[in-house]
Design a protein around this motif. Structure first.
Motif, PDB file in Angstrom:
ATOM      1  N   GLN A 183      75.813  54.507  56.004  1.00  0.00           N
ATOM      2  CA  GLN A 183      76.598  55.144  54.942  1.00  0.00           C
ATOM      3  C   GLN A 183      77.553  56.181  55.515  1.00  0.00           C
ATOM      4  O   GLN A 183      78.684  56.321  55.056  1.00  0.00           O
ATOM      5  CB  GLN A 183      75.668  55.805  53.911  1.00  0.00           C
ATOM      6  N   LEU A 184      77.108  56.907  56.549  1.00  0.00           N
ATOM      7  CA  LEU A 184      77.969  57.898  57.184  1.00  0.00           C
ATOM      8  C   LEU A 184      79.164  57.229  57.846  1.00  0.00           C
ATOM      9  O   LEU A 184      80.295  57.733  57.778  1.00  0.00           O
ATOM     10  CB  LEU A 184      77.161  58.696  58.218  1.00  0.00           C
ATOM     11  N   GLU A 185      78.932  56.093  58.481  1.00  0.00           N
ATOM     12  CA  GLU A 185      80.031  55.351  59.102  1.00  0.00           C
ATOM     13  C   GLU A 185      81.049  54.901  58.051  1.00  0.00           C
ATOM     14  O   GLU A 185      82.256  54.890  58.305  1.00  0.00           O
ATOM     15  CB  GLU A 185      79.479  54.145  59.860  1.00  0.00           C
ATOM     16  N   MET A 186      80.563  54.526  56.852  1.00  0.00           N
ATOM     17  CA  MET A 186      81.480  54.122  55.781  1.00  0.00           C
ATOM     18  C   MET A 186      82.237  55.322  55.219  1.00  0.00           C
ATOM     19  O   MET A 186      83.414  55.207  54.854  1.00  0.00           O
ATOM     20  CB  MET A 186      80.701  53.414  54.674  1.00  0.00           C
ATOM     21  N   LEU A 187      81.583  56.477  55.149  1.00  0.00           N
ATOM     22  CA  LEU A 187      82.280  57.681  54.695  1.00  0.00           C
ATOM     23  C   LEU A 187      83.440  58.043  55.627  1.00  0.00           C
ATOM     24  O   LEU A 187      84.444  58.594  55.198  1.00  0.00           O
ATOM     25  CB  LEU A 187      81.308  58.865  54.618  1.00  0.00           C
ATOM     26  N   GLY A 235      84.472  51.606  47.529  1.00  0.00           N
ATOM     27  CA  GLY A 235      84.688  50.174  47.381  1.00  0.00           C
ATOM     28  C   GLY A 235      83.604  49.338  48.045  1.00  0.00           C
ATOM     29  O   GLY A 235      83.340  48.207  47.619  1.00  0.00           O
ATOM     30  N   LEU A 236      82.961  49.896  49.054  1.00  0.00           N
ATOM     31  CA  LEU A 236      81.879  49.196  49.737  1.00  0.00           C
ATOM     32  C   LEU A 236      80.523  49.436  49.081  1.00  0.00           C
ATOM     33  O   LEU A 236      79.483  49.010  49.585  1.00  0.00           O
ATOM     34  CB  LEU A 236      81.816  49.642  51.208  1.00  0.00           C
ATOM     35  N   GLY A 237      80.536  50.119  47.935  1.00  0.00           N
ATOM     36  CA  GLY A 237      79.316  50.305  47.161  1.00  0.00           C
ATOM     37  C   GLY A 237      78.505  51.530  47.506  1.00  0.00           C
ATOM     38  O   GLY A 237      77.339  51.623  47.131  1.00  0.00           O
ATOM     39  N   ILE A 238      79.105  52.497  48.202  1.00  0.00           N
ATOM     40  CA  ILE A 238      78.388  53.706  48.593  1.00  0.00           C
ATOM     41  C   ILE A 238      78.523  54.767  47.503  1.00  0.00           C
ATOM     42  O   ILE A 238      79.627  55.029  47.012  1.00  0.00           O
ATOM     43  CB  ILE A 238      78.930  54.263  49.925  1.00  0.00           C
TER      44      ILE A 238
END
Length: 342
Positions: A224-228, A237-240
């Motif tokens: 989740q941190l990588e997506m942030l 958009g990736l659902g986080i």
């Protein structure tokens, strides 16, 4: 199409091997430095004597030095280094700015100001000082966030607001030191310099428990941190659930920072340097929380060994890390100004 997919798969495997290999190497270096912390001192004990002491044997001369003096110092360095390294990387990755780390934006200074206030004004116990340090860090985070929010959230504004808050809190600390009793000055200075001197085994459990709880939580949130790091819109958009994830990461990071600061003082620049060094070693395809924690451990232990044995006088670990980190901070400020990131 098939060659392209195979090339992507091979690239991913290569990055994975690099990450695992460098993490193992950092672990080995951290273990070696931990051993040196237990072996070296006014008297140098061989590793077999150190191991015997750790296994509970009574070794003449070595038992007191290792158990009472060196083991608490080593454990304080290991857990504080891991806390500073991991927490600094969380803020840098989440806010996508190498300057957005707890030392520069005033979070550790907030913890230190609360601790110094308890020492100088309230004459509080160690437990109260630790609690005040946590509260000080959390309040500082909230103040910085709301002051930098504005019409639209800006990372550059957050960094500048944080630097301003840090300057204000530093002035508060200086005033508290000015009005403090002479007996309180030495203890209060620990919060400003950062030192492993005088670490006691009975004072370490709060820090150790906090790191052992918060670090696994953060590691579970690595994806989740990588997506942030991709930005608010991309992560959503990736659902986080960005707000929930950010809250969990900030709370875990601040708790680690506050307890580390309460135990060793705000060791300068560890939170600032650990993340970029880890990224260089393992690559930018990973958030690098675990490597950053290991780099933090290595920096603290190595700096403490240098401070103890490299000079005729002995220097606290925070002095050595400050000498290392200050030039890098100036370089980063100049580079970001040239790129127009402010």
């Amino acid at each position: 199409m098939q060659p392209a997919i195979e090339q992507i798969r091979q690239g991913r495997m290569k990055r994975r091997r690099r990450y695992v290999g460098m993490t193992l190497l950092l672990t080995i270096i951290a273990v070696v430095l931990s051993g040196l912390m237990l072996m070296l001192g006014n008297t140098i004990y061989p590793i077999q004597d150190v191991i015997r002491v750790l296994l509970g044997e009574d070794v003449k001369g070595a038992t007191f030095a290792v158990e009472v003096l060196r083991l608490p110092r080593m454990l304080a360095g290991v857990f504080a280094g891991a806390a500073f390294g991991a927490a600094g990387t969380i803020f840098q990755t989440m806010l996508r700015n190498p300057l957005a780390n707890p030392n520069v934006i005033g979070i550790t200074t907030g913890s230190s100001a609360a601790a110094v206030f308890c020492i100088v004004v309230l004459q509080s116990s160690e437990a109260v000082i630790s609690i005040a340090s946590i509260i000080g860090g959390l309040v500082t985070v909230l103040v910085i966030y709301f002051l930098s929010k504005g019409a639209a959230f800006s990372i550059g504004r957050l960094v500048l607001v944080g630097i301003g808050i840090q300057a204000m809190l530093t002035a508060v600390i200086n005033y508290l030191l000015l009005i403090s009793r002479q007996n309180d000055v030495a203890m209060a200075m620990r919060w400003l310099t950062g030192s492993l001197n005088g670490a006691k085994l009975e004072e370490l459990p709060p820090l150790m428990i906090t790191v052992l709880i918060c670090l696994p939580i953060v590691l579970l949130l690595t994806r989740q941190l990588e997506m942030l790091e991709l930005g608010e819109m991309a992560a959503t958009g990736l659902g986080i659930n960005t707000n929930q994830t950010r809250l969990l990461l900030i709370v875990a990071a601040v708790f680690m920072l506050a307890l580390a600061t309460a135990t060793t003082g705000p060791i300068a620049f560890i939170a600032f340097l650990a993340g970029p060094i880890a990224k260089r070693l393992v690559g930018t395809s990973h958030a690098g929380i675990l490597p950053a924690a290991l780099v933090g451990i290595i920096l603290v232990l190595a700096a403490d060994l240098v401070g103890q044995f490299a000079f005729t006088a002995r220097y606290p670990v925070g002095v050595i890390t400050g000498i290392i980190g200050a030039p890098y901070l100036l370089y980063l400020l100049i580079r970001m100004n040239q790129k127009g990131d402010f």
